[in-house]
Design a protein around this motif. Structure first.
Motif, PDB file in Angstrom:
ATOM      1  N   ARG A  48      13.842  78.420 -40.065  1.00  0.00           N
ATOM      2  CA  ARG A  48      12.895  77.289 -40.177  1.00  0.00           C
ATOM      3  C   ARG A  48      11.444  77.873 -40.768  1.00  0.00           C
ATOM      4  N   MET A  51       6.488  78.982 -37.448  1.00  0.00           N
ATOM      5  CA  MET A  51       6.176  78.127 -36.315  1.00  0.00           C
ATOM      6  C   MET A  51       4.695  78.261 -35.836  1.00  0.00           C
ATOM      7  N   ASP A  55       4.999  74.375 -31.292  1.00  0.00           N
ATOM      8  CA  ASP A  55       6.050  73.892 -32.099  1.00  0.00           C
ATOM      9  C   ASP A  55       7.358  74.073 -31.211  1.00  0.00           C
ATOM     10  N   ILE A  57      10.728  75.312 -30.070  1.00  0.00           N
ATOM     11  CA  ILE A  57      11.719  76.082 -30.837  1.00  0.00           C
ATOM     12  C   ILE A  57      13.072  75.552 -30.303  1.00  0.00           C
ATOM     13  N   HIS A  81      15.799  70.408 -32.134  1.00  0.00           N
ATOM     14  CA  HIS A  81      15.251  71.511 -32.667  1.00  0.00           C
ATOM     15  C   HIS A  81      16.030  72.560 -32.254  1.00  0.00           C
TER      16      HIS A  81
END
Length: 199
Positions: A48, A51, A55, A57, A81
């Motif tokens: 991803r 971060m 945000d 995880i 997510h």
């Protein structure tokens, strides 16, 4: 304050679990769970990328549709997510819960079907508080409705001979404890003679 004052510290990780129970117009019940994990610091993930603090995880959702006996009729699981792109591919496996009853043996049955590589650790963990939420959603309403019906028919509101759903599910509802002795004496397994002597 519920806990004592902590030592000086900095926040690192926050997991939030929210569970809600709903009565449906078709007579069924929806139990929904939502889990999120966030960090307080920026970091980089392989799939991803960067971060930022806050945000998610992990952000995952689950809905169990159950009947009055807490038997699962439908399941919806969503991974919104996750650290890896492949994480959401496991959600169809949660259909293995259909037909199971939330009650004694629930945790073992969930692990047998969805433990380890057969499922998602976070979604499986969510099923624990969802099961508790199911109990706290369904049984108080059914108990109240049963009592209202009995009262309307001129019967005893509480059948003390009927085995309580909560019997031995927590130390407070232990079959040899004071709550059971008082409210469900037919199910009390403590020392009656000692109790009477103490009174």
């Amino acid at each position: 304050m519920p806990l004592s004052t902590p030592a000086a510290r900095a926040p690192i990780h926050t997991r939030k679990v929210t569970c809600e129970g709903f009565r449906r117009t078709d007579g069924m019940w929806d139990i929904e769970g939502h889990i999120t994990d966030v960090k307080s610091y920026p970091f980089h993930t392989e799939e991803r990328g960067p971060m930022e603090p806050g945000d998610p995880i992990h952000q995952m959702w689950m809905r169990l549709t159950v009947d009055d006996q807490l038997t699962v009729h439908a399941v919806e699981a969503v991974t919104e997510h996750s650290p890896y792109r492949a994480c959401p591919s496991i959600t169809p496996r949660f259909q293995a819960l259909v037909g199971l009853r939330i009650g004694p043996g629930w945790t073992r049955a969930v692990k047998d079907r969805l433990g380890g590589a057969q499922g998602c650790t976070h979604l499986v963990e969510l099923l624990g508080p969802m099961a508790t939420t199911a109990f706290q959603t369904v049984f108080p309403i059914l108990t109240r409705e049963k009592a209202d019906k009995a009262k309307a028919e001129g019967r005893n509101v509480q059948d003390r001979k009927e085995r309580p759903v909560l019997l031995n599910m927590c130390h407070i509802f232990s079959s040899d404890g004071e709550v059971v002795r008082k409210h469900w004496p037919d199910h009390y397994t403590g020392d009656r003679a000692a109790d009477e002597a103490a009174e």
